[in-house]
Design a protein around this motif. Sequence first.
Motif, short mmCIF file in Angstrom:
data_model
loop_
_atom_site.label_atom_id
_atom_site.label_comp_id
_atom_site.label_asym_id
_atom_site.label_seq_id
_atom_site.Cartn_x
_atom_site.Cartn_y
_atom_site.Cartn_z
N VAL A 1 1.40 -1.29 -0.49
CA VAL A 1 0.33 -0.04 0.50
C VAL A 1 0.99 1.14 -0.10
O VAL A 1 0.58 2.20 -1.14
CB VAL A 1 -0.61 0.37 1.42
CG1 VAL A 1 -1.77 1.65 1.68
CG2 VAL A 1 -2.16 -1.04 1.49
N ARG A 2 1.68 1.11 0.77
CA ARG A 2 3.09 2.49 0.88
C ARG A 2 3.63 2.69 -0.32
O ARG A 2 3.72 3.95 -1.02
CB ARG A 2 4.20 2.16 2.34
CG ARG A 2 3.05 2.10 3.69
CD ARG A 2 4.38 2.62 4.38
NE ARG A 2 4.70 1.59 4.62
CZ ARG A 2 4.12 0.21 5.52
NH1 ARG A 2 3.42 -0.07 6.09
NH2 ARG A 2 5.47 -0.79 5.55
N SER A 3 3.77 1.66 -0.68
CA SER A 3 4.47 1.40 -1.99
C SER A 3 3.90 2.19 -3.18
O SER A 3 4.58 3.08 -4.20
CB SER A 3 5.10 0.45 -2.82
OG SER A 3 6.11 0.45 -3.91
N PHE A 4 2.96 1.90 -3.23
CA PHE A 4 1.64 2.03 -4.84
C PHE A 4 1.40 3.52 -4.39
O PHE A 4 1.01 4.53 -4.99
CB PHE A 4 0.37 1.38 -4.47
CG PHE A 4 -0.58 1.86 -5.30
CD1 PHE A 4 -0.09 1.03 -7.11
CD2 PHE A 4 -1.62 2.30 -5.51
CE1 PHE A 4 -1.88 1.36 -7.72
CE2 PHE A 4 -2.35 3.00 -6.93
CZ PHE A 4 -2.49 2.04 -7.39
N ALA A 5 0.78 4.49 -3.24
CA ALA A 5 0.14 5.38 -2.67
C ALA A 5 1.42 6.57 -2.85
O ALA A 5 0.82 7.93 -3.22
CB ALA A 5 -0.49 5.38 -1.33
N LYS A 6 2.60 6.34 -2.87
CA LYS A 6 3.43 6.77 -2.95
C LYS A 6 3.36 7.88 -4.12
O LYS A 6 3.76 9.31 -4.08
CB LYS A 6 5.08 6.61 -2.76
CG LYS A 6 5.83 7.61 -2.53
CD LYS A 6 7.40 7.17 -2.18
CE LYS A 6 8.55 8.60 -1.98
NZ LYS A 6 9.87 8.39 -1.90
N PHE A 7 2.88 7.39 -5.50
CA PHE A 7 3.17 7.85 -6.25
C PHE A 7 1.32 8.02 -6.91
O PHE A 7 1.73 8.69 -9.27
CB PHE A 7 4.16 7.95 -7.58
CG PHE A 7 5.52 7.97 -7.04
CD1 PHE A 7 5.60 9.13 -6.88
CD2 PHE A 7 6.53 7.16 -6.77
CE1 PHE A 7 6.84 9.68 -6.12
CE2 PHE A 7 7.69 7.39 -6.51
CZ PHE A 7 8.17 8.81 -6.05
N ASN A 8 1.09 6.97 -7.02
CA ASN A 8 -0.07 7.33 -7.15
C ASN A 8 -1.82 7.30 -6.24
O ASN A 8 -1.40 7.48 -5.41
CB ASN A 8 -0.75 5.68 -8.01
CG ASN A 8 0.25 4.75 -8.61
OD1 ASN A 8 0.43 5.50 -9.64
ND2 ASN A 8 1.49 5.00 -7.98
N GLN A 9 -2.58 7.78 -7.46
CA GLN A 9 -4.11 8.10 -6.01
C GLN A 9 -4.73 6.98 -6.01
O GLN A 9 -4.84 5.73 -6.29
CB GLN A 9 -4.62 9.09 -6.94
CG GLN A 9 -4.17 10.68 -7.30
CD GLN A 9 -3.73 11.18 -5.87
OE1 GLN A 9 -4.97 11.23 -4.99
NE2 GLN A 9 -2.27 12.34 -5.73
N LEU A 10 -5.38 6.85 -4.85
CA LEU A 10 -6.39 6.10 -4.36
C LEU A 10 -7.73 6.33 -4.29
O LEU A 10 -8.69 5.91 -4.01
CB LEU A 10 -6.08 5.43 -2.73
CG LEU A 10 -4.48 4.91 -2.85
CD1 LEU A 10 -4.57 4.31 -1.19
CD2 LEU A 10 -4.94 3.59 -3.38
N ASP A 11 -7.88 7.75 -4.68
CA ASP A 11 -9.85 8.41 -5.30
C ASP A 11 -10.18 8.09 -5.92
O ASP A 11 -8.87 7.67 -7.02
CB ASP A 11 -9.16 9.47 -4.57
CG ASP A 11 -8.81 10.25 -3.39
OD1 ASP A 11 -9.48 9.20 -2.48
OD2 ASP A 11 -8.18 11.20 -3.22
#
Length: 227
Positions: free
Chosen positions: A172-182
């Motif tokens: 989760v931390r890896s993906f969320a650094k450069f990508n949105q979750l909204d």
Amino acid sequence: MKILFTKSLEREKVSEKLGADFSVDFVEVIKTEFIKTKSFGLKNNSLIFTSVNGVKAFFENGFSPNENFAEPKNYNKIYVVGSQTKKELGQHNFGTFKLCKNASELSQFIVENSVNEKFLHFCGNIAIDILDEKLPLQNISYKKIPVYKTEILYPKIDEKYQAIVFFSPSGVRSFAKFNQLDDVKIFSIGKTTTAEIEKLTDNKIITSSKNTLADLLNLININFSSK
């Protein structure tokens, strides 16, 4: 319907479960590498595994539990989190004393039933801290043995997806650094992963209660077919 899985899986199996209405892609968000660890005696210790990689690295380093019930003082009870972790132990012909869905459930079981045991947790270098925080507070002997390390890859994804599927807090931390979750549907393998996602978005999270890929795929089918 385009879905991104934050882990490499067998495309044919996933596509077969989801059907033709879904287009699936996979991205590696973390990379693991075994740590060379000199094996030592496990006498009088209970063992904890919270991941498949922990089990693989344990045996790769030459460790071996004692499952002989006739030697109670030398017998190693094995506690695991997740059915896949249990399955991996079975691949090495070892059984499981206690299976829990997540680390919180395991820590509660140990506090209520196993306070006099000494625990060795074979894990990654960034293992979740729940056991480390809770067991010593109850004067329970607990020690982490890092047998693999996790590298966070921080990929940037340009493609747009209707859903993202997560398998670990570090993922989760890896993906969320450069990508949105909204503005996407979010699916999670279990409560520990969901707790990490909740730190980053108010978006609804659909969480597997069984902590398995099969259950996740079933949830994806149910969620999209009901719309």
